[in-house]
Design a protein around this motif. Structure first.
Motif, PDB file in Angstrom:
ATOM      1  N   CYS A  76      37.854  37.706  41.060  1.00 37.03           N
ATOM      2  CA  CYS A  76      37.990  38.816  42.003  1.00 37.03           C
ATOM      3  C   CYS A  76      39.450  39.227  42.156  1.00 37.03           C
ATOM      4  O   CYS A  76      39.748  40.339  42.585  1.00 37.03           O
ATOM      5  CB  CYS A  76      37.400  38.456  43.357  1.00 37.03           C
ATOM      6  SG  CYS A  76      38.419  37.367  44.353  1.00 37.03           S
ATOM      7  N   CYS A  91      41.797  29.295  45.220  1.00 38.98           N
ATOM      8  CA  CYS A  91      41.044  30.312  44.490  1.00 38.98           C
ATOM      9  C   CYS A  91      39.577  29.994  44.707  1.00 38.98           C
ATOM     10  O   CYS A  91      39.054  29.027  44.154  1.00 38.98           O
ATOM     11  CB  CYS A  91      41.337  30.298  42.993  1.00 38.98           C
ATOM     12  SG  CYS A  91      40.246  31.444  42.113  1.00 38.98           S
ATOM     13  N   CYS A 146      43.253  36.108  45.071  1.00 40.02           N
ATOM     14  CA  CYS A 146      44.239  35.029  45.179  1.00 40.02           C
ATOM     15  C   CYS A 146      45.406  35.231  44.229  1.00 40.02           C
ATOM     16  O   CYS A 146      46.411  34.524  44.316  1.00 40.02           O
ATOM     17  CB  CYS A 146      43.580  33.681  44.855  1.00 40.02           C
ATOM     18  SG  CYS A 146      43.096  33.527  43.114  1.00 40.02           S
TER      19      CYS A 146
HETATM   20  S1  FES Z   1      39.974  35.065  41.667  1.00 40.47           S
HETATM   21 FE1  FES Z   1      38.755  35.249  43.458  1.00 40.47          FE
HETATM   22  S2  FES Z   1      39.807  33.965  44.813  1.00 40.47           S
HETATM   23 FE2  FES Z   1      40.828  33.622  42.975  1.00 40.47          FE
END
Ligand code: FES
Ligand code: FES
Lengths: 715, 155
Positions: B96, B131, B99
């Motif tokens: 996503c 993460c 982080c």
């Molecule tokens: S890529 Fe989603 S929280 Fe690290």
């Protein structure tokens, strides 16, 4: 055996109203888009049932068939740019990339020319939600079909222009050619207003001929991520925007008896809104909103509530007798009866819920990180008693969800505050709010009874799941005499979807039980599974994982153990092996995890690998130490300091992922199922290391009022 | 107060008890620095202050005293990505991506202090960054790769 529709793909609040016949109007289209080629994919009846979740043996969501006709559409503009529109969203599963690949593959266009508009209720067709691992099996075929039809349209334009048979033309890399002359897509789309509708079930390129799909492809917007340019909802801002905060009740379900807002109201730029039990503030900065919230003096009327201490008795209920199972157990060579309690856990998406709302008269626009923008639109329309056409919900690529962002809580809050403020308002939840006011993965108790004969064949299987859900509940082992039931009991906390739904709990109970039964019967747990399985795909992943792991090749030293588990859910087949070391007084160390996974033809091997690995690591938390503690209507550990999630040090030094590519089978989703084998494989390994079976999730003993802390001697 | 962020000076009219995180995000619109927990536990808000990693949610803006602040937006130079940003792309060390900015800045700080860090050194330095998507193995690989590349470039 009874199966209910999937209970927890949605939370308590059902979706009632669906968009009626949505289809782009041809004239509107070209007025807005200029010329070009548009292809809309019509949903077949089966796809519509799938969209509403009724597919696959009736184990989908409890929804009527989606009434809309169009599943997705795409547009080729006069510059050769390709825009595809889908109601699905990006929550880190890399759907934006895989869906762009599907379009590029069938269209014969460069990946860089494809843009995806996702999850926007005004611009994209209705979509039930980015849930249930449905993006790949549902949306990939639709976009491929749309793209294939668009390619055919381009070829026909060129054929007419050059007066050559269409069959002699090819479209690759954004260009149509007959070998002698060629024209770019944009050139062909110029002066055209072609509008095609195609059914979703026509043929496309077989996986064996893929040139874009099937190859590891980096995230299409990766650069925006690593440079901090991507705007999550949390980061968005509109001119004149205010920051909103909501006054949270002291306990769940508390009633706001009185509110003294006099101090808050005197603060510069602060407004206070009260509407029934809802109260909130708006202010010009995040900090001012926090100060104003802290200045509210509220009295709450609380009702007594239960606590985590009695959870596992509270959610149980009596079960009728099973004479056939009793009889089989009485005659069995070995029998086993065990109970598996499973705690509530929190999704903990790193981006907490957030929404930005703007009213233009009686029209409402909300940007929010939800997995169900169309569902949230309905929630908003109902809450504000306005027609759904007046509500637009836009889902920016979101800082993950894992099934935790199906509802529109933050959207409703931002919209309510914005309505009073007369200005746009952004509401961003704190981590503490996220831990308290979101919903949880259901807790559950699972009772299992089983029997085997002298040859090591299963002769009876009884499985009762209380509250946690029915996903992945049926057993895939061969056993004639079985009873498998889900008991819909009352949950003390708000609960909803989670990655894999109840499949994690059900696989834990079933697979840990199978290993314990194997141990009791003196049979190797891998052999025991193979002996009782006939599903070829499941056996293939089990064998692949065992081979990679070297199952049976090595003897465990003192304090070391190996474990194995298999599973099937949502079209994916998985097998997991674990190597664990347990030293007295220390928490267990997971030294190695091996997982084989098969979900049909692989779309993007690199991202599938990341997805599987990520699910395994997330699974470690629920397996070992994640748990929500609660009492008297309060969450007792609503902080990352007291709710432990997997961190760098928890990652096994060795993780092996074996991807089994079945080019002959349709692609299934992979966001969820890879999580289910981790806990039971570790349970088996801990048993081998210590002689002890850990039958609860999480497996580590938790300190009072919080989950096990890193480095603590909590085992 | 005056803040020196990514090489540019900014006059900010903000009360001194505000956190650096809200000042960067709300006043300077530098939203690459993320809120993940507000309690110093997730590392999503990591920035560099005089080259050292700091949790912006735990840092009062007034306490910075003119020291240079680097956020994720300031890491690339003239459109050229930092080697660790490149390595995150090469290794696909994100799902996503929420982080990612904090991970990259923590990693940049580590690489500035320890050229070519071992796996154990990486884990030690990154333990405070969460993460939730579980991309840790990729992040470790990205830091290792950038470490090798930077060492090669320095030699
Ligand atoms: S890529 Fe989603 S929280 Fe690290
Ligand atoms: S937001 Fe600062 S450490 Fe989590």
């Amino acid at each position: 055996m009874t199966f209910e529709p999937e209970r927890y793909e949605l939370t308590a609040k059902p979706l009632h109203a669906f968009e009626s016949n949505w289809e782009p109007d041809r004239r509107d289209f070209f007025k807005n888009l200029g010329g070009g080629i548009v292809v809309a994919v019509l949903l077949s009846n089966s796809a519509r049932a799938q969209e509403s979740g009724g597919g696959r043996g009736g184990r989908g969501f409890r929804q009527p068939p989606a009434p809309q006709e169009v599943g997705a559409w795409l547009h080729i503009d006069t510059n050769g740019g390709v825009t595809a529109f889908t109601g699905k969203g990006e929550v880190g599963q890399n759907a934006r990339t895989s869906l762009s690949m599907a379009v590029a593959e069938e269209l014969g266009a460069p990946l860089s020319s494809v843009e995806l508009v996702m999850g926007d209720t005004d611009r994209t067709p209705f979509d039930f939600g980015t849930v249930g691992s449905r993006t790949t099996p549902d949306m990939v075929p639709q976009l491929r079909r749309a793209a294939a039809a668009a390619r055919q349209a381009l070829i026909e334009v060129a054929a007419a222009k050059w007066s050559v048979p269409a069959s002699e033309l090819q479209a690759e890399n954004g260009v149509v050619t007959d070998g002698k002359q060629s024209a770019a897509f944009g050139e062909l789309a110029r002066d055209q207003q072609i509008y095609k509708r195609v059914a979703s079930e026509s043929g496309v390129r077989p996986a064996t001929q893929w040139t874009v799909m099937g190859k590891s492809t980096p995230k299409v917007n990766g650069r925006a991520i690593v440079t901090g340019q991507h705007q999550y909802t949390f980061d968005m801002r509109l001119p004149g925007m205010l920051y909103g905060r909501v006054l949270r009740p002291e306990t769940f379900g508390a009633i706001l008896a009185s509110l003294d807002a006099s101090t808050a109201k005197q603060m510069a730029g602060v407004s206070v809104v009260r509407d029934g039990d809802f109260a909130g503030v708006t202010a010009p900065t995040t900090s001012a909103a926090a100060s104003a919230l802290a200045a509210l003096r509220a009295e709450w009327k609380n009702t007594p509530q239960t606590s985590a201490r009695t959870l596992f008795t509270d959610i149980k209920e009596p079960v009728s007798a099973s004479p056939a199972i009793d009889k089989a157990l009485a005659e069995a060579h070995h029998k086993l009866q065990r109970t598996y309690p499973v705690a509530y856990i929190a999704h903990t998406p790193l981006e907490p819920r957030a929404a930005l709302a703007r009213w233009d008269g009686d029209k409402l626009t909300v940007w929010t990180g939800t997995q169900r923008p169309f569902g949230v639109r309905t929630e908003l329309a109902q809450a504000f008693r306005i027609p759904e056409e007046n509500v637009r919900v836009i889902m920016p690529d979101t800082g993950s969800g894992y099934g935790g962002k199906h509802t529109g809580d933050a959207a409703l809050e931002a919209a309510r505050l914005a309505k009073s403020a007369g200005q746009p308002v952004k509401v961003t939840w704190t981590r503490q709010e996220e831990f308290t006011w979101a919903y949880f993965r259901p807790a559950g108790v699972i009772d299992v009874r089983s029997a085997v004969d002298s040859k090591g064949k299963l002769t009876a299987w009884e499985f009762h799941n209380f509250n946690s859900g029915n996903s992945g509940m049926n057993t895939y082992y061969d056993v004639a005499n079985k009873r498998v039931e889900f008991h819909n009991t009352k949950s003390p906390l708000r609960q909803g979807s989670y990655r894999g739904l109840a499949a994690t709990a059900n696989h834990f109970a079933r697979e840990a039980h199978m290993s314990e039964l194997a141990a009791q019967a003196g049979i190797d747990p891998f052999e025991f599974r193979m002996k009782n399985l006939s599903d070829a795909r499941l056996k293939a992943v089990l064998q692949a994982a065992a081979d990679k792991f070297g199952w049976g090749k090595k003897h465990a030293a003192a304090g070391m153990g190996f474990g194995i588990a298999a599973g099937f859910e949502k079209g994916g087949y998985v097998a997991t092996c674990a190597e664990v070391s347990v030293q007295p007084g220390r928490e267990p160390r997971i030294l190695r995890l091996t997982e084989a996974f098969e979900c049909g033809a692989i779309v993007n091997p690199g991202h599938l690998h990341t997805q599987v690995e990520g699910a395994m690591i997330m699974g470690l938390g629920g397996a070992l130490f994640e748990a929500i503690d609660f009492a008297d209507g309060k969450i007792l550990n609503p902080h990352l300091a007291r709710y432990r999630v997997p961190r760098f040090r928890d990652v096994p030094p060795q993780i092996d992922v074996v991807l089994v590519d079945r080019k002959d089978l349709p692609s299934a989703g992979a966001g969820e199922t890879p999580i289910v084998g981790v806990a039971p494989a570790i349970a088996g390994a801990i048993h081998m290391a210590t002689g002890e079976w850990r039958r609860s999730l999480p497996m580590m003993v938790l300190s009072a009022g919080g989950s096990a802390q890193s480095g603590g001697a909590a085992f | 107060m005056e803040l020196l962020v990514n090489g540019a000076r900014h006059q900010v009219d903000a009360s001194p008890d505000r956190t650096l995180l809200t000042v960067l995000r709300d006043e300077l619109d530098l939203t690459g620095t993320k809120y993940g927990c507000g309690e110093g536990q997730c590392g999503a808000c990591t920035v560099l202050i005089a080259g050292l990693p700091a949790r912006a949610c735990q840092t009062r803006a007034a306490a910075i005293n003119g020291k240079a602040i680097t956020t994720i937006e300031g890491l690339a130079k003239n459109g050229r990505l930092h080697p660790l940003q490149e390595a995150f792309l090469d290794q696909q060390a994100m799902q996503c991506g929420y982080c990612t900015p904090g991970m990259i800045l923590s990693g940049v700080a580590l690489l500035a202090k320890t050229a070519n860090p071992s796996r154990e050194e990486i884990i030690g330095a990154m333990q405070g960054n969460v993460c939730r998507c579980g991309t840790y193995p990729r992040i470790i690989a990205a830091i290792e790769a950038a470490g090798r590349r930077m060492k090669g470039a320095a030699a």
